[in-house]
Scaffold this motif. Structure first.
Motif, PDB file in Angstrom:
ATOM      1  N   PRO A 113       0.762  -0.933  -0.210  1.00  0.00           N
ATOM      2  CA  PRO A 113       0.294  -0.062   0.194  1.00  0.00           C
ATOM      3  C   PRO A 113       0.788   1.130   0.170  1.00  0.00           C
ATOM      4  N   GLY A 114      -0.013   2.421  -1.032  1.00  0.00           N
ATOM      5  CA  GLY A 114       1.043   3.903  -0.739  1.00  0.00           C
ATOM      6  C   GLY A 114       2.278   3.764  -2.467  1.00  0.00           C
ATOM      7  N   SER A 115       2.626   2.564  -2.387  1.00  0.00           N
ATOM      8  CA  SER A 115       4.000   2.297  -3.566  1.00  0.00           C
ATOM      9  C   SER A 115       3.304   2.530  -4.720  1.00  0.00           C
ATOM     10  N   PRO A 116       3.861   3.177  -5.948  1.00  0.00           N
ATOM     11  CA  PRO A 116       3.144   3.315  -7.052  1.00  0.00           C
ATOM     12  C   PRO A 116       2.388   2.104  -8.299  1.00  0.00           C
ATOM     13  N   GLY A 117       2.220   0.857  -7.056  1.00  0.00           N
ATOM     14  CA  GLY A 117       2.348  -0.203  -7.961  1.00  0.00           C
ATOM     15  C   GLY A 117       3.280  -0.893  -9.372  1.00  0.00           C
ATOM     16  N   PRO A 118       2.923  -1.898  -9.726  1.00  0.00           N
ATOM     17  CA  PRO A 118       3.610  -2.572 -10.649  1.00  0.00           C
ATOM     18  C   PRO A 118       3.742  -1.782 -12.151  1.00  0.00           C
ATOM     19  N   PRO A 119       4.280  -1.829 -12.485  1.00  0.00           N
ATOM     20  CA  PRO A 119       4.566  -1.018 -14.003  1.00  0.00           C
ATOM     21  C   PRO A 119       3.418  -2.217 -14.887  1.00  0.00           C
ATOM     22  N   VAL A 120       2.534  -1.145 -15.754  1.00  0.00           N
ATOM     23  CA  VAL A 120       1.970  -1.366 -16.547  1.00  0.00           C
ATOM     24  C   VAL A 120       2.317  -2.698 -16.884  1.00  0.00           C
ATOM     25  N   PHE A 121       4.028  -1.390 -18.648  1.00  0.00           N
ATOM     26  CA  PHE A 121       4.305  -2.493 -19.529  1.00  0.00           C
ATOM     27  C   PHE A 121       5.783  -2.006 -19.392  1.00  0.00           C
ATOM     28  N   GLU A 122       6.583  -3.435 -19.442  1.00  0.00           N
ATOM     29  CA  GLU A 122       7.443  -3.445 -19.705  1.00  0.00           C
ATOM     30  C   GLU A 122       8.226  -3.661 -20.280  1.00  0.00           C
ATOM     31  N   SER A 123       8.053  -2.686 -22.195  1.00  0.00           N
ATOM     32  CA  SER A 123       8.925  -2.852 -22.927  1.00  0.00           C
ATOM     33  C   SER A 123      10.084  -3.103 -23.132  1.00  0.00           C
ATOM     34  N   ASP A 124      10.801  -2.569 -22.438  1.00  0.00           N
ATOM     35  CA  ASP A 124      12.349  -3.163 -22.129  1.00  0.00           C
ATOM     36  C   ASP A 124      12.752  -4.581 -22.575  1.00  0.00           C
ATOM     37  N   ARG A 125      11.545  -4.644 -21.770  1.00  0.00           N
ATOM     38  CA  ARG A 125      12.442  -6.516 -21.390  1.00  0.00           C
ATOM     39  C   ARG A 125      11.631  -7.145 -23.058  1.00  0.00           C
ATOM     40  N   LEU A 126      11.156  -6.765 -24.007  1.00  0.00           N
ATOM     41  CA  LEU A 126      10.429  -7.400 -24.586  1.00  0.00           C
ATOM     42  C   LEU A 126      11.748  -8.159 -25.891  1.00  0.00           C
ATOM     43  N   PRO A 127      12.823  -7.732 -26.435  1.00  0.00           N
ATOM     44  CA  PRO A 127      13.528  -8.163 -26.356  1.00  0.00           C
ATOM     45  C   PRO A 127      13.908  -9.461 -25.907  1.00  0.00           C
ATOM     46  N   GLY A 128      14.454  -9.574 -24.626  1.00  0.00           N
ATOM     47  CA  GLY A 128      14.707 -10.325 -24.454  1.00  0.00           C
ATOM     48  C   GLY A 128      14.022 -11.647 -24.128  1.00  0.00           C
ATOM     49  N   ILE A 129      12.470 -11.692 -23.999  1.00  0.00           N
ATOM     50  CA  ILE A 129      11.902 -12.567 -24.167  1.00  0.00           C
ATOM     51  C   ILE A 129      11.105 -12.523 -25.161  1.00  0.00           C
ATOM     52  N   VAL A 130      10.760 -11.908 -26.134  1.00  0.00           N
ATOM     53  CA  VAL A 130      10.635 -11.995 -27.678  1.00  0.00           C
ATOM     54  C   VAL A 130      11.279 -12.089 -28.770  1.00  0.00           C
ATOM     55  N   GLY A 131      12.147 -11.380 -29.014  1.00  0.00           N
ATOM     56  CA  GLY A 131      12.411 -11.551 -29.698  1.00  0.00           C
ATOM     57  C   GLY A 131      12.920 -10.472 -30.651  1.00  0.00           C
ATOM     58  N   ASP A 132      13.316  -9.914 -32.262  1.00  0.00           N
ATOM     59  CA  ASP A 132      13.833  -8.491 -32.146  1.00  0.00           C
ATOM     60  C   ASP A 132      11.808  -7.961 -33.051  1.00  0.00           C
ATOM     61  N   ALA A 133      12.074  -6.955 -33.351  1.00  0.00           N
ATOM     62  CA  ALA A 133      11.234  -5.873 -33.298  1.00  0.00           C
ATOM     63  C   ALA A 133      10.319  -6.453 -33.992  1.00  0.00           C
ATOM     64  N   PRO A 134      10.189  -7.314 -35.432  1.00  0.00           N
ATOM     65  CA  PRO A 134       9.377  -7.851 -36.570  1.00  0.00           C
ATOM     66  C   PRO A 134       8.181  -8.573 -35.293  1.00  0.00           C
ATOM     67  N   LEU A 135       8.825  -9.425 -34.771  1.00  0.00           N
ATOM     68  CA  LEU A 135       8.527 -10.733 -33.927  1.00  0.00           C
ATOM     69  C   LEU A 135       7.273  -9.670 -33.229  1.00  0.00           C
ATOM     70  N   ILE A 136       8.514  -9.154 -32.346  1.00  0.00           N
ATOM     71  CA  ILE A 136       7.919  -8.366 -30.828  1.00  0.00           C
ATOM     72  C   ILE A 136       6.519  -7.640 -31.848  1.00  0.00           C
ATOM     73  N   ARG A 137       6.455  -6.918 -32.826  1.00  0.00           N
ATOM     74  CA  ARG A 137       5.293  -6.320 -33.444  1.00  0.00           C
ATOM     75  C   ARG A 137       4.180  -7.320 -33.332  1.00  0.00           C
ATOM     76  N   GLU A 138       4.768  -8.520 -34.138  1.00  0.00           N
ATOM     77  CA  GLU A 138       3.738  -9.921 -33.995  1.00  0.00           C
ATOM     78  C   GLU A 138       3.068 -10.224 -33.459  1.00  0.00           C
ATOM     79  N   THR A 139       3.990 -10.286 -32.218  1.00  0.00           N
ATOM     80  CA  THR A 139       3.738 -11.114 -31.248  1.00  0.00           C
ATOM     81  C   THR A 139       2.678  -9.845 -29.548  1.00  0.00           C
ATOM     82  N   LEU A 140       2.823  -8.802 -30.153  1.00  0.00           N
ATOM     83  CA  LEU A 140       1.946  -7.743 -29.057  1.00  0.00           C
ATOM     84  C   LEU A 140       0.458  -7.185 -30.702  1.00  0.00           C
ATOM     85  N   GLY A 141       0.765  -7.601 -31.710  1.00  0.00           N
ATOM     86  CA  GLY A 141      -0.342  -7.397 -32.302  1.00  0.00           C
ATOM     87  C   GLY A 141      -1.448  -8.561 -31.739  1.00  0.00           C
TER      88      GLY A 141
END
Length: 122
Positions: A6-34
């Motif tokens: 309580p009182g903390s700003p809460g968890p991040p909504v979207f950690e986009s900086d993690r996407l390359p490590g989780i998903v891969g390259d830009a085209p795959l990121i766009r596909e996954t997000l889509g």
């Protein structure tokens, strides 16, 4: 995954900086997000339908699946909202309706963040 204190700003909504490590390259990121943007409303409907049936395995399964989808794209706040539904066998800290409202709100926040990211991403 623990909720923010309580009182903390809460968890991040979207950690986009993690996407390359989780998903891969830009085209795959766009596909996954889509795919997330297309699939998420149906997953939310599954959770709501399961919730109408009460707290039980169908709700746990649907919430766990949505949590995995959110984590795959760095949607930490939505994943935590899903976790609140998965752990219903523990003493509830809030009614189911409150947890579903939080889930819906976090879905909207994540969807908006993903759409904004995709608008400027390569």
């Amino acid at each position: 995954m623990n909720p923010a204190p309580p009182g903390s700003p809460g968890p991040p909504v979207f950690e986009s900086d993690r996407l390359p490590g989780i998903v891969g390259d830009a085209p795959l990121i766009r596909e996954t997000l889509g795919l997330f943007l297309v699939d998420a409303p149906g997953q939310l409907l599954q959770i709501e339908a399961a919730a109408r049936g009460g707290d039980g395995p169908p709700l746990d399964v649907a919430a766990h699946k949505f949590k995995g989808s959110a984590l795959q794209i760095g949607g930490i706040a939505l994943a935590e909202a899903c976790q609140a539904l998965v752990t219903l066998h523990h003493p509830a800290t809030s009614p189911l309706a409150t947890r579903l409202a939080r889930l819906r709100a976090e879905h909207v926040r994540l969807r908006e963040a993903v759409e904004a990211y995709l608008a400027v991403a390569p």
